[in-house]
Scaffold this motif. Sequence first.
Motif, PDB file in Angstrom:
ATOM      1  N   ASN A   3       0.827  -1.205   0.000  1.00 36.05           N
ATOM      2  CA  ASN A   3       0.000   0.000   0.000  1.00 36.05           C
ATOM      3  C   ASN A   3       0.854   1.243   0.000  1.00 36.05           C
ATOM      4  O   ASN A   3       0.507   2.248  -0.591  1.00 36.05           O
ATOM      5  N   SER A   4       1.972   1.184   0.710  1.00 31.35           N
ATOM      6  CA  SER A   4       2.834   2.344   0.839  1.00 31.35           C
ATOM      7  C   SER A   4       4.272   1.881   1.016  1.00 31.35           C
ATOM      8  O   SER A   4       4.531   0.906   1.709  1.00 31.35           O
ATOM      9  N   LEU A   5       5.187   2.577   0.367  1.00 23.52           N
ATOM     10  CA  LEU A   5       6.610   2.272   0.458  1.00 23.52           C
ATOM     11  C   LEU A   5       7.306   3.412   1.183  1.00 23.52           C
ATOM     12  O   LEU A   5       6.886   4.566   1.083  1.00 23.52           O
ATOM     13  N   THR A   6       8.360   3.096   1.895  1.00 29.60           N
ATOM     14  CA  THR A   6       9.115   4.115   2.610  1.00 29.60           C
ATOM     15  C   THR A   6      10.540   4.147   2.097  1.00 29.60           C
ATOM     16  O   THR A   6      10.998   3.218   1.415  1.00 29.60           O
ATOM     17  N   ALA A   7      11.269   5.203   2.446  1.00 28.73           N
ATOM     18  CA  ALA A   7      12.676   5.298   2.082  1.00 28.73           C
ATOM     19  C   ALA A   7      13.436   4.123   2.676  1.00 28.73           C
ATOM     20  O   ALA A   7      14.318   3.550   2.024  1.00 28.73           O
ATOM     21  N   ASP A   8      13.101   3.725   3.900  1.00 29.99           N
ATOM     22  CA  ASP A   8      13.764   2.582   4.538  1.00 29.99           C
ATOM     23  C   ASP A   8      13.472   1.284   3.794  1.00 29.99           C
ATOM     24  O   ASP A   8      14.368   0.479   3.570  1.00 29.99           O
ATOM     25  N   THR A   9      12.209   1.069   3.428  1.00 30.01           N
ATOM     26  CA  THR A   9      11.827  -0.134   2.681  1.00 30.01           C
ATOM     27  C   THR A   9      12.623  -0.258   1.395  1.00 30.01           C
ATOM     28  O   THR A   9      13.007  -1.347   0.991  1.00 30.01           O
ATOM     29  N   LEU A  10      12.877   0.882   0.752  1.00 30.26           N
ATOM     30  CA  LEU A  10      13.588   0.902  -0.524  1.00 30.26           C
ATOM     31  C   LEU A  10      15.099   0.972  -0.353  1.00 30.26           C
ATOM     32  O   LEU A  10      15.832   0.923  -1.333  1.00 30.26           O
ATOM     33  N   GLY A  11      15.567   1.114   0.893  1.00 21.45           N
ATOM     34  CA  GLY A  11      17.003   1.189   1.146  1.00 21.45           C
ATOM     35  C   GLY A  11      17.633   2.471   0.651  1.00 21.45           C
ATOM     36  O   GLY A  11      18.777   2.482   0.194  1.00 21.45           O
ATOM     37  N   LEU A  12      16.902   3.580   0.754  1.00 19.24           N
ATOM     38  CA  LEU A  12      17.375   4.862   0.223  1.00 19.24           C
ATOM     39  C   LEU A  12      18.178   5.655   1.243  1.00 19.24           C
ATOM     40  O   LEU A  12      17.910   5.589   2.439  1.00 19.24           O
ATOM     41  N   ASN A  13      19.112   6.416   0.733  1.00 24.56           N
ATOM     42  CA  ASN A  13      19.757   7.459   1.519  1.00 24.56           C
ATOM     43  C   ASN A  13      18.932   8.709   1.295  1.00 24.56           C
ATOM     44  O   ASN A  13      18.870   9.210   0.186  1.00 24.56           O
ATOM     45  N   GLY A  14      18.258   9.172   2.311  1.00 30.23           N
ATOM     46  CA  GLY A  14      17.415  10.351   2.174  1.00 30.23           C
ATOM     47  C   GLY A  14      15.968   9.970   1.951  1.00 30.23           C
ATOM     48  O   GLY A  14      15.632   8.802   1.750  1.00 30.23           O
ATOM     49  N   PRO A  15      15.104  10.979   1.981  1.00 24.46           N
ATOM     50  CA  PRO A  15      13.659  10.750   1.907  1.00 24.46           C
ATOM     51  C   PRO A  15      13.157  10.541   0.482  1.00 24.46           C
ATOM     52  O   PRO A  15      13.875  10.758  -0.495  1.00 24.46           O
ATOM     53  N   LEU A  16      11.892  10.149   0.392  1.00 23.02           N
ATOM     54  CA  LEU A  16      11.196  10.124  -0.893  1.00 23.02           C
ATOM     55  C   LEU A  16      11.048  11.569  -1.372  1.00 23.02           C
ATOM     56  O   LEU A  16      11.227  12.507  -0.604  1.00 23.02           O
ATOM     57  N   GLY A  17      10.680  11.745  -2.634  1.00 19.58           N
ATOM     58  CA  GLY A  17      10.473  13.087  -3.165  1.00 19.58           C
ATOM     59  C   GLY A  17       9.348  13.808  -2.442  1.00 19.58           C
ATOM     60  O   GLY A  17       8.349  13.185  -2.067  1.00 19.58           O
ATOM     61  N   GLU A  18       9.514  15.116  -2.252  1.00 18.46           N
ATOM     62  CA  GLU A  18       8.487  15.912  -1.563  1.00 18.46           C
ATOM     63  C   GLU A  18       7.172  15.923  -2.330  1.00 18.46           C
ATOM     64  O   GLU A  18       6.098  15.986  -1.739  1.00 18.46           O
ATOM     65  N   ARG A  19       7.262  15.882  -3.642  1.00 25.10           N
ATOM     66  CA  ARG A  19       6.080  15.917  -4.506  1.00 25.10           C
ATOM     67  C   ARG A  19       5.732  14.523  -5.019  1.00 25.10           C
ATOM     68  O   ARG A  19       4.570  14.125  -5.020  1.00 25.10           O
ATOM     69  N   ALA A  20       6.753  13.787  -5.458  1.00 23.97           N
ATOM     70  CA  ALA A  20       6.553  12.435  -5.995  1.00 23.97           C
ATOM     71  C   ALA A  20       7.907  11.753  -6.134  1.00 23.97           C
ATOM     72  O   ALA A  20       8.942  12.412  -6.188  1.00 23.97           O
ATOM     73  N   THR A  21       7.867  10.428  -6.202  1.00 23.98           N
ATOM     74  CA  THR A  21       9.067   9.636  -6.463  1.00 23.98           C
ATOM     75  C   THR A  21       8.780   8.737  -7.645  1.00 23.98           C
ATOM     76  O   THR A  21       7.748   8.060  -7.690  1.00 23.98           O
ATOM     77  N   LEU A  22       9.696   8.758  -8.608  1.00 23.93           N
ATOM     78  CA  LEU A  22       9.624   7.863  -9.754  1.00 23.93           C
ATOM     79  C   LEU A  22      10.490   6.659  -9.409  1.00 23.93           C
ATOM     80  O   LEU A  22      11.712   6.728  -9.454  1.00 23.93           O
ATOM     81  N   LEU A  23       9.864   5.565  -9.011  1.00 22.92           N
ATOM     82  CA  LEU A  23      10.577   4.357  -8.620  1.00 22.92           C
ATOM     83  C   LEU A  23      10.685   3.442  -9.823  1.00 22.92           C
ATOM     84  O   LEU A  23       9.686   2.975 -10.355  1.00 22.92           O
ATOM     85  N   GLN A  24      11.922   3.210 -10.255  1.00 27.33           N
ATOM     86  CA  GLN A  24      12.183   2.356 -11.410  1.00 27.33           C
ATOM     87  C   GLN A  24      12.763   1.035 -10.922  1.00 27.33           C
ATOM     88  O   GLN A  24      13.737   1.014 -10.183  1.00 27.33           O
ATOM     89  N   ILE A  25      12.155  -0.065 -11.331  1.00 27.11           N
ATOM     90  CA  ILE A  25      12.662  -1.392 -11.037  1.00 27.11           C
ATOM     91  C   ILE A  25      13.341  -1.882 -12.318  1.00 27.11           C
ATOM     92  O   ILE A  25      12.691  -1.993 -13.362  1.00 27.11           O
TER      93      ILE A  25
END
Length: 109
Positions: A3-25
Motif C-alpha cells: 500500500n505504501s513504500l518508505t525510504a527505509d523499505t527501498l534502502g534509500l539514503n534520504g527521503p522520498l520526493g516531496e512531490r513524488a518519487t519515480l521508482l524504477q525497477i
Amino acid sequence: MANSLTADTLGLNGPLGERATLLQISSGFCAPCRAARGLLARVAETTAGVRHVDIDVAHHAALAEQLIIRQTPTVLLLGPDGTVLARHEGVPRLAAVRELLDRLAPTGA
C-alpha cells in the motif's frame, strides 16, 4: 501489492520526493532500463520535488515479488507518503510522465 513504500523499505539514503518519487525497477543488462533511467533522471532533475530512484530487481527480489514485477523496467509513481499512484511497464514516454506528474501531483499541492 504494497500500500505504501518508505525510504527505509527501498534502502534509500534520504527521503522520498516531496512531490513524488519515480521508482524504477530495473535489471542489470536491460537496454530499455538504461533508456528509462536517462528519461526519468532528466524528469527528476528538471521537476521540483520529484526524485528518481532506480533499484535492481536482483538485489531486491522480495520487494519485486511484493510489487508483482513481471518485466523490467517497471516504473511506479509514488506520492510523497509512498503510496503507489500509478504503474507503467516498459519505457515510458517523456510527455506521459510529465502529464502524469502534473495530474497526480500538481505543483504546490
